[in-house]
Structures are given as C-alpha cells and as structure tokens.
Scaffold this active site. Structure first.
Site, PDB file in Angstrom:
ATOM      1  N   LEU A 103       0.895  -1.158   0.000  1.00 57.53           N
ATOM      2  CA  LEU A 103       0.000   0.000   0.000  1.00 57.53           C
ATOM      3  C   LEU A 103       0.925   1.197   0.000  1.00 57.53           C
ATOM      4  O   LEU A 103       1.969   1.176   0.675  1.00 57.53           O
ATOM      5  CB  LEU A 103      -0.857   0.016   1.269  1.00 57.53           C
ATOM      6  CG  LEU A 103      -1.948  -1.043   1.396  1.00 57.53           C
ATOM      7  CD1 LEU A 103      -2.637  -0.927   2.759  1.00 57.53           C
ATOM      8  CD2 LEU A 103      -2.976  -0.885   0.277  1.00 57.53           C
ATOM      9  N   ASP A 104       0.552   2.268  -0.703  1.00 54.81           N
ATOM     10  CA  ASP A 104       1.433   3.435  -0.682  1.00 54.81           C
ATOM     11  C   ASP A 104       1.378   4.078   0.700  1.00 54.81           C
ATOM     12  O   ASP A 104       0.481   3.784   1.494  1.00 54.81           O
ATOM     13  CB  ASP A 104       1.080   4.400  -1.816  1.00 54.81           C
ATOM     14  CG  ASP A 104      -0.261   5.071  -1.620  1.00 54.81           C
ATOM     15  OD1 ASP A 104      -0.417   5.822  -0.649  1.00 54.81           O
ATOM     16  OD2 ASP A 104      -1.157   4.834  -2.461  1.00 54.81           O
ATOM     17  N   ALA A 105       2.325   4.946   0.984  1.00 52.11           N
ATOM     18  CA  ALA A 105       2.455   5.503   2.337  1.00 52.11           C
ATOM     19  C   ALA A 105       1.173   6.213   2.784  1.00 52.11           C
ATOM     20  O   ALA A 105       0.801   6.165   3.965  1.00 52.11           O
ATOM     21  CB  ALA A 105       3.636   6.466   2.377  1.00 52.11           C
ATOM     22  N   ASP A 106       0.460   6.865   1.854  1.00 48.25           N
ATOM     23  CA  ASP A 106      -0.737   7.623   2.232  1.00 48.25           C
ATOM     24  C   ASP A 106      -1.966   6.749   2.403  1.00 48.25           C
ATOM     25  O   ASP A 106      -2.972   7.187   2.949  1.00 48.25           O
ATOM     26  CB  ASP A 106      -1.054   8.669   1.147  1.00 48.25           C
ATOM     27  CG  ASP A 106       0.025   9.721   1.081  1.00 48.25           C
ATOM     28  OD1 ASP A 106       0.623   9.997   2.136  1.00 48.25           O
ATOM     29  OD2 ASP A 106       0.271  10.253  -0.015  1.00 48.25           O
ATOM     30  N   THR A 107      -1.915   5.532   1.864  1.00 48.44           N
ATOM     31  CA  THR A 107      -3.096   4.660   1.908  1.00 48.44           C
ATOM     32  C   THR A 107      -3.071   3.825   3.183  1.00 48.44           C
ATOM     33  O   THR A 107      -2.032   3.333   3.595  1.00 48.44           O
ATOM     34  CB  THR A 107      -3.125   3.768   0.642  1.00 48.44           C
ATOM     35  OG1 THR A 107      -3.285   4.620  -0.487  1.00 48.44           O
ATOM     36  CG2 THR A 107      -4.271   2.775   0.674  1.00 48.44           C
TER      37      THR A 107
END
Ligand code: URA
Length: 239
Positions: A103-107
């Site tokens: 998952l990307d850092a913001d998700t």
C-alpha cells in the site's frame, strides 16, 4: 522438489535477509550435506538436503500470517534507507515477515504480513487477478459518467486498467464515498484512476483482499490470521 537458491532457503528459514545470507555463504560458514558451500550461485533441495549455518541445522520456519491495519505514513518495505516507519515495525514478532504486496504511504488499511513467500508470490501474481477492495473518500460529487469510465478501465502509463467494480456509497457536493474493486496491483493504481477522471482523493483505505475482509481492527493494530482466514486468502488462487 525443485532446487532453490541456497540464500532463499536460508532467508525463508529466518536466518537473515537474502542479501545477508549471500554474504554468510561467501564467508564459508554454510555446509550442505557436510560440505562447505562458499560460492554462488548454489542450489539446494530444502526437503532433502541438510543445511547447517554456523554449526546450526536449519529447520524451515513455521509459516505465519498476520493482518495489519496500516496507518498513514507507514511504508510496506523491509528496508528503507530514508528510515521511515515500516509496516514490519508495527508487528513486533520473533519471525521475519514481509508484506504481501504494497500500500502506498498515504493509503491505510489491510495488509497481510507473512514469511510464506510462495503465497505472497501467488497473491500478487497478475495471473490470479485477486480482487482488492478500497474505500475512497473523495472531494465533490461522483457522477454516473465518471463511474462508467472507472468501470470500463482507465488508460494509465502502463496501459489500460482492467474492469473495475465501482459503487458510490454516498454522494454529495461536499464529498463522496466510493467503493472500488480492482484485480491488478499497479503502483498507486486507485489514486491514479480516480485522478484520471477528475476525482481528488482525500483518503484511501483497503478493506478487502479476495474473500478476506479487514473487519474491526483499529488503525496500527495487528492480529494473527486463523487457518480458516488463510484459507479465504488462498481460495482466490484456485478459482
Ligand atoms: N491504489 C493506490 O492508489 N494505492 C495503494 O496503496 C493501493 C492501490
């Protein structure tokens, strides 16, 4: 059983990372069936061969599976030169685990951690098309033409995305809540798909992988998956 790279077998047994295992091999502390192996590549049959590292016989580590509700700002990699907070840091275990997919850092939301590299490879392999469901809080109203475009597939730099399932759970001028299910795993795919149709994302969270749902697990919390839940993850691979 097919032969595998020695460093991979050592890493799977929890000795160290693959890279570190390569270094160990080269220092001459690894014996296979009684003989020192200090050159690479080296291949072994993990079921049949006796592997000894620093005088200790290697036993395959039991497979473990954990579900983590990843908070924002945490990254899904086991090594980060920038020293950012990693998902594995939130799961203080004796076993060496890694994230299945990213998952990307913001998700935020659902990520499975395991030492089962076979399952990890399969769940992330494009051929199995394991569906993953996300909830996106977005700015503004999401209209029917936007939903239609998302469903049919969106052109991104890598090509056209596959068909998506899209439901608008709440719609308002101030913001909407969209549930989107995709079966690919391109980098920041949902954010890029939504951006392409002009929908700015405020927050994105993953709530389901295949037949397994995140359920009620607080942000930053983790728990072991039951055998039945691991079975749910594996079910998508048979269909
Ligand atoms: N899509 C995204 O945009 N980010 C993720 O982390 C996963 C899917």
């Amino acid at each position: 059983m097919a032969k595998e790279r020695l460093q991979k077998v050592m890493a799977a047994a929890g000795v160290a990372s693959r890279r570190e295992c390569e270094e160990l091999i080269l220092t001459g502390v690894v014996r296979v069936n009684g003989k020192v192996v200090d050159e690479l590549p080296a291949f072994v049959d993990p079921q049949a061969d006796t592997i000894v590292v620093d005088g200790k016989r290697l036993r395959p580590a039991p497979k473990v599976y954990y579900l983590l509700n990843k908070p924002r700002g945490v990254i899904c990699t086991n090594r980060d030169p920038q020293g950012r907070r990693k998902a594995i840091d939130l799961v203080p275990l004796s076993e060496r685990v890694f994230c299945i997919g990213r998952l990307d850092a913001d998700t935020t939301g659902m990520i499975v951690l395991t030492n089962d590299s076979e399952l990890a490879n399969e769940l992330t392999h494009p051929k199995y098309k394991v569906p993953k469901t996300y909830l996106a809080k977005v700015r503004g109203r999401v209209d029917a033409p936007m939903v239609d475009r998302l469903k049919k597939g969106i052109w991104l730099a890598e090509g056209k995305t596959g068909k998506a399932s899209v439901k608008v759970l709440k719609a308002g001028h101030d913001g909407s809540l969209v549930e989107i299910t995709i079966s690919q795993g391109l980098n920041r795919q949902v954010r890029r798909m939504l951006a392409r149709v002009g929908i700015p994302v405020k927050a994105l969270t993953r709530v389901r992988i295949g037949d397994l749902a995140l359920g009620k697990l607080g942000s930053g919390k983790f728990r072991a998956l039951s055998q039945a839940e691991v079975g749910l993850l594996k079910r998508g691979l048979r269909d």
